[in-house]
Design a protein around this motif. Sequence first.
Motif, PDB file in Angstrom:
ATOM      1  N   PRO A 104     -11.583  28.011  35.428  1.00 38.95           N
ATOM      2  CA  PRO A 104     -10.611  29.031  35.016  1.00 38.95           C
ATOM      3  C   PRO A 104      -9.189  28.721  35.493  1.00 38.95           C
ATOM      4  O   PRO A 104      -8.217  28.989  34.773  1.00 38.95           O
TER       5      PRO A 104
ATOM      6  N   ALA B   6     -14.071  26.618  28.019  1.00 45.10           N
ATOM      7  CA  ALA B   6     -14.935  27.793  27.955  1.00 45.10           C
ATOM      8  C   ALA B   6     -16.323  27.418  27.444  1.00 45.10           C
ATOM      9  O   ALA B   6     -17.344  27.892  27.966  1.00 45.10           O
TER      10      ALA B   6
ATOM     11  N   THR C  94      -8.456  24.947  26.252  1.00 45.19           N
ATOM     12  CA  THR C  94      -9.066  26.098  26.919  1.00 45.19           C
ATOM     13  C   THR C  94     -10.388  26.466  26.262  1.00 45.19           C
ATOM     14  O   THR C  94     -11.364  26.817  26.955  1.00 45.19           O
TER      15      THR C  94
ATOM     16  N   THR D 155     -13.517  32.180  30.219  1.00 43.58           N
ATOM     17  CA  THR D 155     -13.778  31.319  31.383  1.00 43.58           C
ATOM     18  C   THR D 155     -13.865  32.150  32.668  1.00 43.58           C
ATOM     19  O   THR D 155     -14.669  31.842  33.555  1.00 43.58           O
ATOM     20  N   VAL D 156     -13.049  33.206  32.769  1.00 42.10           N
ATOM     21  CA  VAL D 156     -13.070  34.055  33.964  1.00 42.10           C
ATOM     22  C   VAL D 156     -14.393  34.813  34.051  1.00 42.10           C
ATOM     23  O   VAL D 156     -15.012  34.902  35.134  1.00 42.10           O
TER      24      VAL D 156
ATOM     25  N   LEU E  78      -9.141  32.326  27.953  1.00 40.08           N
ATOM     26  CA  LEU E  78      -9.063  32.324  29.414  1.00 40.08           C
ATOM     27  C   LEU E  78      -9.985  33.398  29.988  1.00 40.08           C
ATOM     28  O   LEU E  78     -10.680  33.170  30.990  1.00 40.08           O
TER      29      LEU E  78
END
Length: 295
Positions: free
Chosen positions: A253, A286, A282, A235-236, A232
């Motif tokens: 995200p 990404a 996830t 992705t952020v 995660l």
Amino acid sequence: MSSYWAGSLRARATTAGCQTGRVLRAVATPLALLRACHPEPTVAVTAMITALAVTAGRDARGVLFVAAAVLAGQLSIGWLNDALDAGRDTAVGRSDKPVAAGAVTVRTVGVAAAVAAVVCVPLSFASGALAGVVHLVAVGAGWAYDLGVKATRWSVLPYLVCFGLLPVFVLLGIPGAPVPWWLPTAGALLGAGAHFANVLPDLDDDAATGVRGLPHRFGAAGSRAAAGLLLLAATVVLGVAAPLPTVLAWSVPLVAALVLAAGFRAGRRPGSRAPFRAVLVTAALAVLLLLVASS
């Protein structure tokens, strides 16, 4: 006369059987080597970095050299892992492992790892001197993991180094191309998350043979959470820093967070694989952002 023909037929059948046996043995060893190279992560990493080379603007020749270098490096890491783990795999009855199952010898797998490592050197330097050094450091990190770091609290470090440097290797092969900070950062986070997710199926077998890497110290639940949070975070980082379309920068995200929340909530049921599947989704998100951001 009849005994002559019977004997002739038996001789031919024996010869045919021997030839068939030789053919089967000739095919069996390559197939066993293929299974021993950890084909899923080898193909996944090679495909991801090759796609990155395409989206980053490497020409056809450069893309081919990137693909070949990364494939050779990943093959060497996978084969070394199975050669070194042969004793442990045999001890816990890993029939899915070709060496432990007797389908191929430790020596054959070890030689394959060495050959792949040697081939990786010129293929890496085909992208340039600095790029070649960077890729060989990444491969060296994978070898360090196999050679013992996997059993320590620092087991995640080779993944951080290897996955952080692989995107850098791609861009250094493009003259004058900048290497933005978010690219190796996202790659490293992706690699660290992959480490925690990849070890999950083997936690019990590893513990039985004395392997105690960082995921083993976290336990299954902690490792799933760490994998999800690291992916995660990747992705952020990409959503905040990379040049992405606005809709992707905030929506992906958010989707990743929702998938993880739903997966871990469903994972409260005994035997549920929902958290692991959420981690895989996830990871895919990404990788998608990474490829779009590098285009």
